[in-house]
Design an enzyme around this catalytic site. Structure first.
Site, PDB file in Angstrom:
ATOM      1  N   ILE A  80       9.086   5.758   0.033  1.00 25.29           N
ATOM      2  CA  ILE A  80       9.363   4.486   0.703  1.00 25.29           C
ATOM      3  C   ILE A  80       8.622   3.348   0.007  1.00 25.29           C
ATOM      4  CG2 ILE A  80       9.019   3.193   2.849  1.00 25.29           C
ATOM      5  CD1 ILE A  80       9.700   5.741   4.379  1.00 25.29           C
ATOM      6  N   GLY A  81       7.388   3.597  -0.412  1.00 20.15           N
ATOM      7  CA  GLY A  81       6.634   2.571  -1.134  1.00 20.15           C
ATOM      8  C   GLY A  81       7.312   2.155  -2.422  1.00 20.15           C
ATOM      9  N   SER A 119       6.640   3.959  12.692  1.00 19.51           N
ATOM     10  CA  SER A 119       7.524   5.129  12.812  1.00 19.51           C
ATOM     11  C   SER A 119       8.216   5.110  14.166  1.00 19.51           C
ATOM     12  CB  SER A 119       6.713   6.417  12.680  1.00 19.51           C
ATOM     13  OG  SER A 119       7.463   7.552  13.081  1.00 19.51           O
ATOM     14  N   TYR A 172      -0.173  11.884  15.180  1.00 17.45           N
ATOM     15  CA  TYR A 172       0.600  10.971  14.338  1.00 17.45           C
ATOM     16  C   TYR A 172       1.282   9.902  15.187  1.00 17.45           C
ATOM     17  CZ  TYR A 172       4.064   9.435  10.862  1.00 17.45           C
ATOM     18  OH  TYR A 172       4.846   8.683  10.007  1.00 17.45           O
ATOM     19  N   THR A 201       0.844  -1.185   0.000  1.00 17.83           N
ATOM     20  CA  THR A 201       0.000   0.000   0.000  1.00 17.83           C
ATOM     21  C   THR A 201       0.886   1.243   0.000  1.00 17.83           C
ATOM     22  OG1 THR A 201      -0.228   0.220   2.406  1.00 17.83           O
ATOM     23  CG2 THR A 201      -1.777  -1.252   1.277  1.00 17.83           C
ATOM     24  N   GLY A 202       0.371   2.314  -0.572  1.00 21.78           N
ATOM     25  CA  GLY A 202       1.164   3.543  -0.679  1.00 21.78           C
ATOM     26  C   GLY A 202       2.401   3.351  -1.531  1.00 21.78           C
ATOM     27  N   ALA A 203       2.250   2.592  -2.620  1.00 19.65           N
ATOM     28  CA  ALA A 203       3.421   2.207  -3.426  1.00 19.65           C
ATOM     29  C   ALA A 203       3.977   3.336  -4.279  1.00 19.65           C
ATOM     30  CB  ALA A 203       3.068   1.015  -4.323  1.00 19.65           C
ATOM     31  N   SER A 204       3.253   4.437  -4.409  1.00 17.69           N
ATOM     32  CA  SER A 204       3.737   5.526  -5.268  1.00 17.69           C
ATOM     33  C   SER A 204       4.618   6.519  -4.533  1.00 17.69           C
ATOM     34  CB  SER A 204       2.549   6.273  -5.899  1.00 17.69           C
ATOM     35  OG  SER A 204       1.758   6.885  -4.887  1.00 17.69           O
ATOM     36  N   GLY A 205       4.696   6.431  -3.200  1.00 13.34           N
ATOM     37  CA  GLY A 205       5.545   7.322  -2.428  1.00 13.34           C
ATOM     38  C   GLY A 205       6.988   6.858  -2.405  1.00 13.34           C
TER      39      GLY A 205
END
Length: 240
Positions: free
Chosen positions: A14-15, A135, A148, A8-12
């Site tokens: 870290i992703g 985190s 957060y 998930t969040g593969a476009s960032g």
């Protein structure tokens, strides 16, 4: 037989690094994204060299139905990497309820319910692995990032609890807890602020997305076959 992992969040930043690392290790990938279509297209282009099957899936995990839309497009599955998330800076006194609800949905509710939907697919393989990208603030807490820190701490509790529930099914659950990582998330800081942070880190520098990805790949691999319910700190010795 192909091994499939969901990121998930593969476009960032870290992703993308996680996707590159897993593709190079032989995984075919479900690549979740929300708005960054150009980013996900670039990820698919770059990992194409590894010859796997790479399937982009658009879903808004900040919405209550997003996890269902994502789960509906997942078939064969060997691993899950919960990486989607966003930062939120500010005093708790200034926190708006709508922002708190979105933060909880993205970091807690969606991963929780998505995992519930996908556990049967992992059981079909008679083994599996789940890694949650939490985190350092989920471990130590941070002023000006109370909300957060709260959701990141909840992710760590989720990993520890679920690992006990799924161990009998040969499904391992772990987390990585990155410290200060050189990604677009720190672009709002001045160079002086970044240097001050780096001076406080025993390793003397910020980490890289690739170093986080190395930790994720290790926890998914057979090299960590007897490791579950653990939090791997990728932080250069900061605040330990």
């Amino acid at each position: 037989m192909k091994k499939f992992a969901l990121v998930t969040g593969a476009s960032g930043a870290i992703g993308k690094a996680i996707s590159m690392k897993l593709a190079s290790a032989g995984y075919s990938l479900y690549l979740h994204f929300n708005q960054n279509e150009k980013g996900i297209e670039e990820v698919v282009r770059q990992i194409g060299q590894f010859g796997g099957e790479y399937i982009p899936i658009k879903a808004n995990l900040a919405s209550k139905s997003g996890y269902m839309e994502l789960a509906a497009n997942i078939f064969s599955l060997d691993a899950i990497v919960h990486n989607a998330g966003n930062a939120l800076y500010g005093l708790l006194e200034d926190l708006e309820e709508v922002d708190a609800e979105e933060l909880i949905q993205i970091h807690i509710t969606s991963p929780l319910m998505l995992t519930k939907k996908l556990i049967p697919k992992l059981r079909q393989k008679e083994r599996g692995s789940i890694v949650i990208v939490s985190s350092i603030w989920g471990q130590t807490g941070a002023s000006y990032e109370v909300a957060y820190s709260t959701v990141k701490g909840a992710q760590i509790a989720f990993a520890k609890a679920l690992s006990k529930e799924l161990a009998i099914s040969n499904i391992r659950v772990n987390a990585v807890a990155p410290g200060a990582i050189q990604t677009p998330m720190v672009e709002g800081f001045s160079q002086e602020e970044i240097e001050t942070i780096a001076e406080d880190i025993p390793s003397g520098r910020l980490g890289t997305a690739e170093e986080v990805a190395n930790g994720v790949e290790f926890l998914l691999s057979e090299k960590s076959s007897y490791i579950t319910g653990q939090v791997l700190a990728v932080n250069g010795g900061w605040l330990t």
